[in-house]
Every structure is written in structure tokens, then in C-alpha cells.
Design a protein around this motif. Structure first.
Motif, mmCIF file in Angstrom:
data_model
loop_
_atom_site.group_PDB
_atom_site.id
_atom_site.type_symbol
_atom_site.label_atom_id
_atom_site.label_comp_id
_atom_site.label_asym_id
_atom_site.label_seq_id
_atom_site.Cartn_x
_atom_site.Cartn_y
_atom_site.Cartn_z
ATOM 1 N N THR A 262 20.577 -43.636 23.233
ATOM 2 C CA THR A 262 20.070 -42.809 22.278
ATOM 3 C C THR A 262 18.984 -43.324 21.420
ATOM 4 O OG1 THR A 262 22.215 -41.639 22.628
ATOM 5 C CG2 THR A 262 20.790 -40.981 20.695
ATOM 6 N N PRO A 263 17.851 -43.002 21.106
ATOM 7 C CA PRO A 263 16.931 -43.215 20.013
ATOM 8 C C PRO A 263 17.678 -43.383 18.604
ATOM 9 C CG PRO A 263 15.834 -41.719 21.457
ATOM 10 C CD PRO A 263 17.207 -41.666 21.793
ATOM 11 N N ASP A 264 17.198 -44.550 18.186
ATOM 12 C CA ASP A 264 17.440 -44.749 16.712
ATOM 13 C C ASP A 264 16.385 -44.561 15.687
ATOM 14 O OD1 ASP A 264 18.577 -45.577 14.355
ATOM 15 O OD2 ASP A 264 19.397 -47.401 14.912
ATOM 16 N N PHE A 265 16.627 -43.309 15.213
ATOM 17 C CA PHE A 265 15.464 -42.584 14.352
ATOM 18 C C PHE A 265 15.681 -43.267 12.927
ATOM 19 C CE2 PHE A 265 15.428 -39.749 17.664
ATOM 20 C CZ PHE A 265 14.153 -39.891 18.155
ATOM 21 N N GLY A 266 16.416 -44.339 12.487
ATOM 22 C CA GLY A 266 16.611 -44.775 11.109
ATOM 23 C C GLY A 266 15.599 -44.957 10.186
ATOM 24 N N LEU A 267 14.498 -45.559 10.774
ATOM 25 C CA LEU A 267 13.367 -46.061 10.170
ATOM 26 C C LEU A 267 12.456 -44.598 9.588
ATOM 27 C CD1 LEU A 267 12.373 -49.451 11.559
ATOM 28 C CD2 LEU A 267 13.537 -49.040 9.438
ATOM 29 N N VAL A 268 12.737 -43.693 10.401
ATOM 30 C CA VAL A 268 11.763 -42.534 10.114
ATOM 31 C C VAL A 268 11.947 -41.980 8.752
ATOM 32 C CG1 VAL A 268 10.842 -40.148 10.817
ATOM 33 C CG2 VAL A 268 11.576 -41.883 12.391
ATOM 34 N N GLY A 269 10.793 -41.822 7.722
ATOM 35 C CA GLY A 269 10.913 -41.452 6.806
ATOM 36 C C GLY A 269 11.161 -42.104 5.585
ATOM 37 N N GLN A 270 11.308 -43.602 5.956
ATOM 38 C CA GLN A 270 11.638 -44.796 4.985
ATOM 39 C C GLN A 270 10.477 -45.317 4.320
ATOM 40 O OE1 GLN A 270 15.046 -45.301 3.910
ATOM 41 N NE2 GLN A 270 15.222 -43.535 5.348
ATOM 42 N N PHE A 271 9.838 -44.421 3.340
ATOM 43 C CA PHE A 271 8.559 -45.185 2.723
ATOM 44 C C PHE A 271 8.591 -44.628 1.231
ATOM 45 C CE2 PHE A 271 7.380 -40.933 4.398
ATOM 46 C CZ PHE A 271 6.403 -40.332 3.313
ATOM 47 N N GLY A 337 2.307 -43.384 11.340
ATOM 48 C CA GLY A 337 2.847 -44.729 11.440
ATOM 49 C C GLY A 337 3.619 -45.173 10.270
ATOM 50 N N GLY A 338 2.983 -44.819 9.131
ATOM 51 C CA GLY A 338 3.590 -45.326 7.798
ATOM 52 C C GLY A 338 5.012 -44.610 7.623
ATOM 53 N N ALA A 339 4.748 -43.259 7.966
ATOM 54 C CA ALA A 339 6.029 -42.286 7.554
ATOM 55 C C ALA A 339 7.103 -42.738 8.482
ATOM 56 C CB ALA A 339 5.807 -41.153 7.760
ATOM 57 N N ALA A 340 6.769 -43.254 9.712
ATOM 58 C CA ALA A 340 7.779 -43.717 10.644
ATOM 59 C C ALA A 340 8.191 -45.219 10.482
ATOM 60 C CB ALA A 340 7.554 -43.278 12.151
ATOM 61 N N SER A 341 7.573 -45.941 9.713
ATOM 62 C CA SER A 341 7.825 -47.426 9.391
ATOM 63 C C SER A 341 7.314 -48.449 10.461
ATOM 64 C CB SER A 341 9.098 -47.766 9.159
ATOM 65 O OG SER A 341 9.479 -47.153 7.819
ATOM 66 N N SER A 342 6.250 -47.762 11.611
ATOM 67 C CA SER A 342 5.909 -48.328 12.755
ATOM 68 C C SER A 342 4.420 -49.142 12.329
ATOM 69 C CB SER A 342 5.797 -47.611 13.879
ATOM 70 O OG SER A 342 5.036 -46.385 13.639
ATOM 71 N N SER A 343 4.054 -49.267 11.059
ATOM 72 C CA SER A 343 2.665 -49.428 10.740
ATOM 73 C C SER A 343 1.809 -48.466 11.081
ATOM 74 C CB SER A 343 2.281 -50.986 11.403
ATOM 75 O OG SER A 343 1.009 -51.289 10.960
#
Length: 483
Positions: A262-271, A337-343
């Protein structure tokens, strides 16, 4: 005039659309077919899917100001999510065969230049801010004005410098190059391997990976980078199972217990949009955002024009169809990209692979984006790739970016010297910002010395003034009593 001549002079009508999807994407109108679009979508994915491995490695190998690192599994999920969503949005909204994902070079800025100055949340907040500013510049028409302010040779030098920087990171990450401890009492700052020689099975994987990658690139094999990563990962898995290896570094090539998860969306919104202003000086923040905008700006423009030209989509005036929407979506991709913490996400030149397979519309993006969405559930499989298998791709991408050096006129010193400093300072100081600043300042100084200061755009004067403060920040802070 004869009847045959009259018929020949008549414009050839566009083929009749097969269905509503055909009409929406103008597939038949642009001389394509559903089959070509699907093949193109697959080709684009397989030539840029390496970002699902490289982006987590680049961002995951760095630490922020507080010593925190981002989780590789969450990074893989975030990278795939943004690539899937924004590629599909570009296909539907821009109707170009132009895929988007986390930008190489931009993620290096985030990992090695921005993160050490602040928290990861603050760093990703700067990416969101950069994307919002790009959208504003697009909507106000200022994007073209900023582009015209920077001389083309300096834009090309920035691309070359980032390429060398990325290649250097690849050599360092693989252990091919290492820093010599100060205790060695030597004037040589780096060396071959860990002790002046290449040792160990992991190093063999890297070296074979470089040779395989450059060999495939030379033969123009589609998906060369991805093929190399997969092949070297399989080799690493075999070697790790039969040899006694002390360490592979950050990632050990071990077959996971399960392939699907299952995908881990833990970084989404971490900004944190404005958190950076509390961690470092306002001038530093402004310069960092400027660097991000600069990199994103010109990479995108070159890619959009190049892909459109290769697909024969430019109009009689050389304009890209739906350019305003395309640039706005690209700016929104940086925000995502920034909102999802993926650059910052940006347009990929690897989309040319899809165009080569016949893609001419945004329908191919639905295929590419769908494959990225599928990758969301294959995270365990994607996180077994060791640095030694992925780092050759950094070296290869560095080469591809460096090819821009041929367009610089090295006989004109007012261009050649700033370009050289831009290219050299980036890898030598491990800083993209420093390279851009050195190039801008050299350009302004040389133009002034030659009595041609009026040729320098006022925006370049303003940027150079910021870089003067940036390089002299320590004495300025002492004078102001900040320290």
C-alpha cells in the motif's frame, strides 16, 4: 491552370476524427493514431522511470539542518504520485506529449543546498513558493521578460554546471570518489575510492553500470538508463547473496518479502510555506528561490520548445500550441512537487522517446501517467536498488546536460569567462547557487570594464546585487552586529 494543378494546390483536409476522444486530443488531426500514442506513452515512461529510483536516493541521502532524513519509501510514493497526476493534467490541459516528474538538478539544489539550511518542511515550502511565483510570472507575462534578461550562453552554462554537479554527486554516492580526511595532511581534497584505489564488489557494480549505460546511450537504445539500473540491480542482488559484503551504503540489494504494498503518503502536505524565513536570512531565502525559479524556468522552456519541434507541432511563427496553459501547468507541477515533498516537478526531455514512437498528443500522457500510478503499489520492488546501481544514471545525465557546452562561444571572453566560472564553481564548491552567482557577477563586471554596461539587463543587475550581498553576508552581518 489545369484541373490537376488546382486539386494539388488545395489544402489537404485533416483526417476525420474516429470518436470524441480523438476529437478532444486531435489525434487524427495531428497525423497520429491511438496505437502510436499508446506506444509513445510506454516509451516515455520507460525512459524516465529511473526518477522513481534516483529522486528518493538524492533526497533521501541528504539531511536537513536538524539531522533529519526523508523516508525513501515515502519519497518513492510521493515521486510517483506527483508524476502520475501532473503528467495526466498536462496531457488533458496542455495536449502535448510532455511528461512531468521531479526534476534532476532541482532535487540536487533542494537536497544539498537548501535542506542543510533549514528543516525539510521549510525546504519544501520554498519549492511551493517557487512554483506559485512561476505561475504568477506566467499569468502576468513576466516569464518571457526574465528569460530575455539572462544571456543564452549563461543559461547553457548553468545547465552544463548542474550536469557536472550531478555527475560529481554520482561518483561520490557510489564511492568512486571520496573525500580525503584532513588528518592525511595532503593538498589533494578528493581521491579515487576510499583509499586511492577501487575495491569491493559494490564498486564493480558501479563501474560496470557506467560502462553499460554509456554503451547503451552510444547505441541510442531507448530506455538506456532504466535498462542499466535494472541490470545492475539484478547483478547486485546476485552478488549480495553469494559474497560477504560489509556495506552497500544506504540501500542493501535484498529481495523484499513482498513486491506489492500500500502506498505510504506520509510526506504529502508536509511543508511550511514561509518557515524558511525563520531559519536563515531573507537574502539567502530570496537567492535560493531565485535559483529554483531560474533552473525550472529555462529547463522547461527548452524542453517544451524542443519536444514540440520534434513532434512538428510548432506553428508558422515557431510558437508552441497552448503555450500559456503548458507553462501554467508546469508551474503548478512545481507546487505539487513541494506539497508532496518530492521536490519541484518539471517537464522531461525524455518525452522525446514517446515522440520518437509517434506520440503527438496528450493522450500518450494518459498512458505514461497511468504507469506512474501503477508504480505507486510497487514501492518495495523499487527500494532494493543500491546507490552503486543507480549512480551511473547520474553520471549519464551529467553527460547529457553537459552537451550544451557546444553552444557557448568560447572565443568571446565576455561570454566565455562567466560561462566557465558558472560551470566550474558549481561542482568545485558543491553549490549550484554559488556557480550562478559567480557567472552573473563576472558577466556584469566584464561588461562594465568593456564600457558596455548598458547591455546588461536591469534584472541581471538586480540579481547580481543580491549575489554580492550573498557572498559578502558574513562581513555584512558583522558590520550590522547580527553576529
Amino acid at each position: 491552370m489545369s484541373e490537376p494543378q488546382k486539386v494539388a494546390d488545395r489544402p489537404i483536409p485533416a483526417p476525420t476524427a474516429v470518436n470524441s476522444v480523438d476529437r478532444f486530443f486531435k489525434i487524427s488531426e495531428r497525423g497520429s493514431t491511438f496505437g502510436r500514442e499508446i506506444r509513445g506513452g510506454f516509451a516515455t515512461f520507460f525512459t524516465m522511470a529511473y526518477i522513481l529510483v534516483l529522486n528518493p536516493i538524492i533526497l533521501g541521502s541528504a539531511k536537513d539542518k536538524f539531522g533529519e532524513s526523508l523516508d525513501p519509501v515515502q519519497l518513492t510514493t510521493a515521486t510517483a504520485l506527483v508524476a502520475a497526476v501532473m503528467t495526466i493534467v498536462m496531457g488533458v490541459g496542455g495536449n502535448l506529449p510532455l511528461a512531468l516528474a521531479a526534476g534532476l538538478g532541482l532535487n540536487a539544489v533542494v537536497a544539498f543546498q537548501i535542506a542543510p539550511l533549514m528543516s525539510w518542511d521549510d525546504a519544501m515550502g520554498l519549492i511551493v513558493l517557487e512554483g506559485l511565483l512561476i505561475c504568477v510570472l506566467v499569468l502576468t507575462g513576466l516569464r518571457e521578460a526574465v528569460m530575455h534578461a539572462i544571456p543564452q550562453p549563461l543559461k547553457q552554462a548553468i545547465s552544463v554546471g548542474i550536469g557536472l554537479f550531478i555527475a560529481f554527486i554520482g561518483f561520490v554516492d557510489a564511492g568512486f570518489v571520496s573525500r580525503i580526511p584532513d588528518a592525511a595532511n595532503t593538498t589533494v581534497p578528493v581521491q579515487l575510492g576510499g583509499s586511492g584505489t577501487l575495491t569491493g564488489w559494490p564498486m564493480l557494480v558501479f563501474c560496470l553500470g557506467v560502462l553499460l549505460t554509456i554503451g547503451l546511450l552510444a547505441r541510442k537504445v531507448k530506455g538506456a538508463i532504466l535498462i542499466s539500473i535494472v541490470a545492475m540491480t539484478l547483478l547486485a542482488l546476485v552478488i549480495n547473496s553469494v559474497a560477504d559484503i560489509k556495506s552497500w551504503g544506504l540501500t542493501t540489494p535484498e529481495w523484499p518479502d513482498k513486491l506489492v504494498d500500500t502506498p505510504d503518503f506520509g510526506l504529502v502536505g508536509q511543508f511550511d510555506l514561509f518557515g524558511a524565513f525563520g531559519e536563515t536570512t531573507v537574502i539567502t531565502v530570496v537567492l535560493l528561490v531565485f535559483t529554483l525559479i531560474l533552473s525550472d524556468f529555462f529547463d522547461t522552456m527548452g524542453t517544451v520548445v524542443g519536444i514540440s519541434a520534434e513532434a512538428n507541432l510548432l506553428d508558422e511563427d515557431g510558437k508552441v500550441p497552448n503555450l500559456g496553459r503548458v507553462l501554467l501547468i508546469d508551474g503548478a507541477a512545481a507546487v505539487a512537487g513541494g506539497a508532496a515533498s518530492s521536490s519541484s516537478a518539471t517537464s522531461y526531455i525524455e518525452s522525446a522517446a514517446g515522440v520518437g514512437e509517434g506520440a503527438r498528443t496528450g493522450f500518450s500522457n494518459l498512458v505514461t501517467g497511468g504507469l506512474f500510478a501503477l508504480a505507486l503499489f510497487l514501492t518495495p520492488l523499487l527500494t532494493i536498488v543500491p546507490l552503486q546501481a543507480a549512480a551511473p544514471a547520474l553520471v549519464a545525465v551529467g553527460f547529457l546536460m553537459m552537451t550544451q557546452v557546444k553552444h557557448i562561444d568560447w572565443d568571446r571572453y565576455e561570454i566565455a569567462i562567466p560561462a566557465f566560472l558558472t560551470i566550474a564553481v558549481m561542482p568545485f564548491t558543491y553549490s549550484i547557487t554559488n556557480g550562478i552567482g559567480a557567472g552573473f557577477l563576472a558577466y556584469v563586471v566584464i561588461k562594465t570594464v568593456l564600457g558596455r554596461a548598458k547591455e546588461v539587463h536591469w534584472l541581471l543587475w538586480g540579481a547580481s546585487a543580491l549575489f554580492v550581498v550573498y557572498f559578502a553576508i558574513d562581513p555584512i552581518e558583522q558590520i550590522l552586529g547580527v553576529k
